[in-house]
Enzyme design. Sequence first.
Site, short mmCIF file in Angstrom:
data_model
loop_
_atom_site.label_atom_id
_atom_site.label_comp_id
_atom_site.label_asym_id
_atom_site.label_seq_id
_atom_site.Cartn_x
_atom_site.Cartn_y
_atom_site.Cartn_z
N ARG A 131 0.98 -1.23 0.03
CA ARG A 131 -0.04 -0.17 -0.09
C ARG A 131 0.89 1.26 -0.05
O ARG A 131 0.66 2.27 -0.79
CB ARG A 131 -1.07 0.05 1.01
N LYS A 230 -2.79 6.20 1.72
CA LYS A 230 -2.64 6.96 2.88
C LYS A 230 -1.86 8.27 2.91
O LYS A 230 -0.70 8.17 3.55
CB LYS A 230 -2.20 5.64 3.90
N GLU A 266 -16.74 6.02 4.13
CA GLU A 266 -15.89 5.45 5.41
C GLU A 266 -15.83 6.47 6.24
O GLU A 266 -16.42 7.64 6.19
CB GLU A 266 -14.57 5.27 4.96
C1 LIG Z 1 -5.70 3.45 7.58
C2 LIG Z 1 -7.21 3.57 7.30
C3 LIG Z 1 -8.30 2.68 7.29
C4 LIG Z 1 -8.00 1.35 7.73
O1 LIG Z 1 -6.88 0.56 7.01
P1 LIG Z 1 -6.38 -0.60 7.86
O2 LIG Z 1 -5.15 -1.25 6.53
O3 LIG Z 1 -7.55 -1.72 8.00
O4 LIG Z 1 -5.66 -0.30 9.06
C5 LIG Z 1 -9.36 2.90 6.78
N1 LIG Z 1 -9.74 4.34 6.19
C6 LIG Z 1 -8.78 5.13 6.20
C7 LIG Z 1 -9.08 6.76 5.72
C8 LIG Z 1 -7.75 5.16 6.98
O5 LIG Z 1 -6.42 5.91 6.74
#
Ligand SMILES: *Cc1c(COP(=O)(O)O)cnc(C)c1O
Length: 383
Positions: A131, A230, A266
Amino acid sequence: MFRGKSCSAEWIRSRRRDVFVTKPLRQCSRNAIGVQTASDASINGDREEHDLCNWDELKFSLIPTDYMYVMKCSSGEGAFSQGHLTRYGNVELSPSSGVLNYGQGLLEGLKAYRGDDNRIRLFRPEQNALRMQMGAERMCMPSPTAEQFVGSIKQTALANKRWVPPPGKGSLYIRPLLLGTGAILGVAPSPEYTFLAYASPVGNYFTGSMHFSVEDKVYRAIPGGTGGIKSITNYSPIYKAVTQAKAKGFTDVLFLDAATGKNIEEATACNIFVAKGNVISTPPIAGTILPGITRKTIIEVASWLGYQIEERAIPLEELMNADEAFCTGTAIAIKPVGSVTYQGQRVEYKTGEGTLSETLFRTLTGIQTGRIEDTMGWIVEID
Ligand SMILES: *Cc1c(COP(=O)(O)O)cnc(C)c1O
């Protein structure tokens, strides 16, 4: 490992100039949980675990640990090299670094779990590496190889081993960063990059549920934007909406898609699932939600358990009529949605005993801590 002249020469020069100096941080924590000072003399485990922290009162807040991992790369080279552990502490940056001026940076988040057998495990760390690589491509940054990334996480966890909470008390949260640290004045990719990983013990989130306010004015992500990676730029733009929701007693905000304003996407840092009968639905990975590793894992686990999984656009209306809803993310694992409020209308959901989210939570955390056998190769044991 030397990957080539320019990167390693740059690294040596930068070391000499001390542009990325680390200063040891002697204090363990100044917060209210009764943490004691970690002195330099106590590094390799000569302080007993039980007096290091009040493990029963861990939250999701920073407790500085002993070491962090740092690795550098100049963009001329395009590869990272010379990664090493160093004492945890402040970093020094050029005022004109790309990350400070233009937000060229990514974050990651994963945990080291101590099982009942006292062994320490990582959960799918190569997924975080991939990622980060995808995000780096989008943000015009070089990225560590998956091998370098996972290696750095193992080293960071092991160097801070005494901070991995006892079984059942929490986990060691590891925060990798990829930052444009080279100096640049014009709006352009940074000439030098730093990968950094630090760690903090965090508590469990067994209890509580999410109470969402559905946001209909602020959007977290737009089609073609960076909502699917991210990027460090994705978070502060939503602080205002989240702060306002929290002031009204909500746990977090639930965002809608910017294109239509009709479908759920989300929350601030977790993905959402909606359950109705035998069907579990979650918004699709299409660039505007973060492809969570917990999300991906839960899709697989729920399908083993016999549920039908649908990744598709979910109208808010459907969430308002669901049997159950829950959120997923590394920090929270799985947390039930207790209520959703939209324009004054509040819907409540069942939580706790006998819910689907509880079953999934037990399965997921069972695998992560070694109580349930890992048949998928998701676990990396590191000691
Ligand atoms: C990090 C994150 C997640 C969750 O990702 P994981 O890999 O399951 O920890 C979901 N939404 C956002 C906006 C994030 O920054």
